[in-house]
Motif scaffolding. Structure first.
Motif, PDB file in Angstrom:
ATOM      1  N   ALA A  52       0.092   6.790 -12.000  1.00  0.00           N
ATOM      2  CA  ALA A  52      -0.969   6.015 -11.351  1.00  0.00           C
ATOM      3  C   ALA A  52      -2.064   6.973 -10.912  1.00  0.00           C
ATOM      4  CB  ALA A  52      -0.417   5.267 -10.153  1.00  0.00           C
ATOM      5  N   TYR A  98      -5.159   7.301  -8.592  1.00  0.00           N
ATOM      6  CA  TYR A  98      -5.792   6.666  -7.447  1.00  0.00           C
ATOM      7  C   TYR A  98      -7.218   7.170  -7.336  1.00  0.00           C
ATOM      8  CZ  TYR A  98      -1.170   5.176  -6.048  1.00  0.00           C
ATOM      9  OH  TYR A  98       0.062   4.595  -6.021  1.00  0.00           O
ATOM     10  N   ARG A 107     -10.242   7.650  -5.178  1.00  0.00           N
ATOM     11  CA  ARG A 107     -10.686   7.683  -3.789  1.00  0.00           C
ATOM     12  C   ARG A 107     -11.911   8.582  -3.683  1.00  0.00           C
ATOM     13  NH1 ARG A 107      -4.691   8.220  -2.206  1.00  0.00           N
ATOM     14  NH2 ARG A 107      -4.214   6.118  -1.507  1.00  0.00           N
ATOM     15  N   HIS A 112       4.725  -3.830  -7.073  1.00  0.00           N
ATOM     16  CA  HIS A 112       5.024  -2.710  -6.188  1.00  0.00           C
ATOM     17  C   HIS A 112       5.263  -1.470  -7.035  1.00  0.00           C
ATOM     18  CE1 HIS A 112       5.675  -6.008  -3.375  1.00  0.00           C
ATOM     19  NE2 HIS A 112       5.352  -5.129  -2.461  1.00  0.00           N
ATOM     20  N   ILE A 133       4.352   0.923  -2.805  1.00  0.00           N
ATOM     21  CA  ILE A 133       2.904   0.751  -2.717  1.00  0.00           C
ATOM     22  C   ILE A 133       2.540  -0.560  -3.398  1.00  0.00           C
ATOM     23  CG2 ILE A 133       0.665   1.742  -3.328  1.00  0.00           C
ATOM     24  CD1 ILE A 133       2.295   4.444  -3.717  1.00  0.00           C
ATOM     25  N   VAL A 158       0.205  -3.233  -5.120  1.00  0.00           N
ATOM     26  CA  VAL A 158      -1.077  -3.229  -5.831  1.00  0.00           C
ATOM     27  C   VAL A 158      -1.354  -4.637  -6.334  1.00  0.00           C
ATOM     28  CG1 VAL A 158      -0.996  -0.792  -6.527  1.00  0.00           C
ATOM     29  CG2 VAL A 158      -0.025  -2.529  -8.037  1.00  0.00           C
ATOM     30  N   TYR A 199      -6.074  -2.773  -7.630  1.00  0.00           N
ATOM     31  CA  TYR A 199      -6.372  -2.154  -6.341  1.00  0.00           C
ATOM     32  C   TYR A 199      -5.103  -2.013  -5.517  1.00  0.00           C
ATOM     33  CZ  TYR A 199     -11.253  -3.151  -7.366  1.00  0.00           C
ATOM     34  OH  TYR A 199     -12.494  -3.190  -7.959  1.00  0.00           O
ATOM     35  N   GLU A 200      -5.057  -0.942  -4.727  1.00  0.00           N
ATOM     36  CA  GLU A 200      -3.985  -0.790  -3.752  1.00  0.00           C
ATOM     37  C   GLU A 200      -4.198  -1.840  -2.670  1.00  0.00           C
ATOM     38  OE1 GLU A 200      -2.168   2.732  -0.921  1.00  0.00           O
ATOM     39  OE2 GLU A 200      -3.397   3.268  -2.631  1.00  0.00           O
ATOM     40  N   THR A 226      -2.965  -3.512   1.219  1.00  0.00           N
ATOM     41  CA  THR A 226      -2.296  -3.288   2.498  1.00  0.00           C
ATOM     42  C   THR A 226      -2.174  -4.643   3.185  1.00  0.00           C
ATOM     43  OG1 THR A 226      -4.402  -2.839   3.606  1.00  0.00           O
ATOM     44  CG2 THR A 226      -3.175  -0.935   2.787  1.00  0.00           C
ATOM     45  N   ASP A 265      -8.057   1.191  -2.272  1.00  0.00           N
ATOM     46  CA  ASP A 265      -8.621   1.959  -3.371  1.00  0.00           C
ATOM     47  C   ASP A 265      -8.269   1.366  -4.729  1.00  0.00           C
ATOM     48  OD1 ASP A 265      -9.633   3.929  -1.619  1.00  0.00           O
ATOM     49  OD2 ASP A 265      -7.667   4.874  -1.530  1.00  0.00           O
ATOM     50  N   VAL A 310      -6.975   1.529  -8.500  1.00  0.00           N
ATOM     51  CA  VAL A 310      -5.880   2.282  -9.106  1.00  0.00           C
ATOM     52  C   VAL A 310      -5.907   2.046 -10.611  1.00  0.00           C
ATOM     53  CG1 VAL A 310      -3.365   2.525  -9.192  1.00  0.00           C
ATOM     54  CG2 VAL A 310      -4.459   1.948  -7.039  1.00  0.00           C
TER      55      VAL A 310
END
Length: 120
Positions: free
Chosen positions: A39, A41, A43, A79, A87, A89, A98-99, A101, A111, A113
């Motif tokens: 993956a 990322y 950022r 996940h 994590i 996504v 995208y990640e 939360t 962010d 991905v």
């Protein structure tokens, strides 16, 4: 450079991943190479490359904790397992991943991905 995989494409890999995890938890040595993906990322600080196992690829439904993301064009959630870290996504209709939360009772988008099959 391998092409980016969508979460829909990754769904085909999750059975083997779950089977491998079950073997490891049972103390058995898995038969074959793991189904690992790299993956990337994106950022502001720069990219970080991590090996992850992909697990739990699901379509987002109205009753899920991720359902508010339907309004933002998200279709699927998965996940990524990086060691013991999970994590989440999410994938939009246009294929961007995208990640995610979850805090304060609401899902939030983090962010971008890229998920690519590990080569070599």
């Amino acid at each position: 450079m391998p092409e980016q995989l969508s979460l829909k494409q990754l769904y085909d890999y999750t059975f083997a991943t779950n089977e491998r995890i079950a073997q490891q938890e049972a103390g058995l040595e898995p038969d074959e190479e793991p189904d690992e993906f790299t993956a990337f990322y994106h950022r502001d600080r720069g990219g970080v490359e991590k090996d992850v196992l992909v697990q739990d690829v699901n379509e987002i439904i109205e009753e899920s904790q991720w359902s508010p993301l339907l309004d933002d064009g998200f279709e699927r959630v998965a996940h990524l397992l990086e060691g013991s870290n999970s994590i989440p996504v999410g994938e939009k209709k246009n294929g961007e991943i995208y990640e995610l939360t979850y805090g304060n009772g609401e899902p939030a988008v983090g962010d971008r991905v890229q998920i690519q099959e590990r080569q070599g």
